[in-house]
Design a protein around this motif. Structure first.
Motif: not given
Ligand code: DP6
Length: 368
Positions: A65-70, A89-92, A100-103
């Motif tokens: 995806k483009e956006s950088k939020d979770f 969410q807390t885990f992420f 770092p690929f999470l975002r």
């Protein structure tokens, strides 16, 4: 190893969409983790049997995806589930430096348990470890490690994979760090087990006597309701607890004794340590401020029945408890028939809807 060692440099592969899937078991602690510091660092070491039948199965589909939020959706047993989202969410947030690929991706997380959700069995160990393993498989794909043929995958790579999976799982839930491998796992630095670490669980490589091979764990469901005290609250009650220091020392000592017992096959001492650990965990909650009683009357009925059964029969059956009312019955495989008969005749009456779950020691998580 330090936490820094789990921060990747960069990824060499650009994947648009893919799926990974793992199943990961629950575990039952023989020496209990109760009390933690910042960043999920345990106050004392713990040792657990990995289970086999009680597990979580998790599939993660990741889409660039483009956006950088979770961004993620959670489906539990086929239905979208909002209740699990805050914990994930807390885990992420806790693990993003290490993955770092999470975002960069949207994650569709589809998960289910082999045991009933409202059984009072904590699913955080199996759930968080399954999710951590999925994230590790995604990282492997982004590093293009899949392209290597399996024979080329070195022992070091596998060991790094398991350590980092356990490291990530720990940041989701402490006990989850002990669900990656089997049959016995140690988490928390201590003098008795070489290479033990506060950062991740390691497979117990010491000698294990045949008495403890394929040990059985039958879980009596005494109270299937929500836990009275969440583990977070429980762990926090160990701050300023009048007996905390002694308790943490005792856990180190019990771990040492148990590693010797596992090698020698001394079931009598095994029983003493395991039952004492369970009762101490509950005693810590009874003597904290505020105080809690996590057992139910039927928990005590069962414990007394076990003690008289053991006295009458010379059995090696013993119990352990989590931070709740359910009772785990631990016994050697050779006693399976007689113990199941005892359960049916004398213990099911103390279980909610006469329910219990039969499990045994397992080898750890599997990629599907
Ligand atoms: C009583 O792992 O559930 O089961 O790290 O806050 O998620 P968090 O706690 P959690 O604590 C488990 C405690 C225990 C004992 C044990 O499994 O060692």
């Amino acid at each position: 190893m330090t936490a820094q060692d789990f921060i990747p440099e960069s990824y060499n592969s650009n994947i648009k969409k893919d799926t990974v899937k793992w199943e990961s078991p629950s575990n039952i602690a023989l020496v209990k983790y109760w009390g933690k510091r910042e960043h999920q660092i345990p106050e004392n070491p713990s040792l657990s049997f990995t289970l086999s039948n009680c597990k979580t199965i998790t599939e993660v589909t990741f889409t660039k995806k483009e956006s950088k939020d979770f961004s993620f959706d959670v489906y539990f047993e086929g239905k979208q589930n909002e209740a699990f989202k805050p914990k994930i969410q807390t885990f992420f947030e806790r693990i993003e430096n290490y993955v770092p690929f999470l975002r960069d991706y949207h994650f569709k997380i589809e998960t289910s348990n082999t045991f009933p959700h409202s059984s009072g069995i904590a699913s955080s160990a199996s759930g968080m470890s399954a999710l951590a393993l999925c994230l590790m498989s995604i990282e492997q794909k982004l590093n293009n490690i899949d392209a290597l043929n399996t024979a080329e995958k070195s022992f070091e790579e596998e060991s790094y994979f398991n350590k980092k999976a356990s490291f990530l799982a720990r940041l989701g839930s402490g006990s989850a760090s002990r669900s990656i491998e089997g049959e016995l796992v140690v988490w928390g630095e201590n003098e008795s087990v070489e290479k033990s670490s506060d950062l991740y669980g390691i497979k117990f490589e010491g000698k294990v006597h045949s008495n403890f091979k394929n040990y059985q764990d039958t879980i009596l469901l005494v109270d299937k309701g929500e836990k009275q005290v969440s583990s977070t609250i429980g762990h926090n009650l160990m701050y300023d607890h009048p007996f905390a220091k002694e308790r943490f020392n005792q856990a180190h000592n019990n771990l040492k004794i148990l590693t010797e017992v596992l090698a020698s096959g001394d079931t009598e001492t095994f029983i003493k340590i395991v039952e004492s650990e369970a009762l101490t965990l509950h005693a810590m909650m009874m003597t904290s401020m505020p105080y809690f009683i996590l057992m139910k009357p039927n928990t005590l009925q069962i414990i007394n029945k076990i003690w008289s059964y053991r006295e009458k029969s010379g059995s090696n059956l013993c119990f352990t408890l989590d931070a709740g009312a359910n009772v785990h019955l631990l016994y050697p495989e050779s006693e399976t028939d007689s113990v199941l008969k005892f359960i049916k005749e004398e213990l099911v009456t103390f279980c909610e809807n006469r329910q219990y779950i039969c499990d045994h020691i397992g080898l750890g998580a599997n990629q599907l």
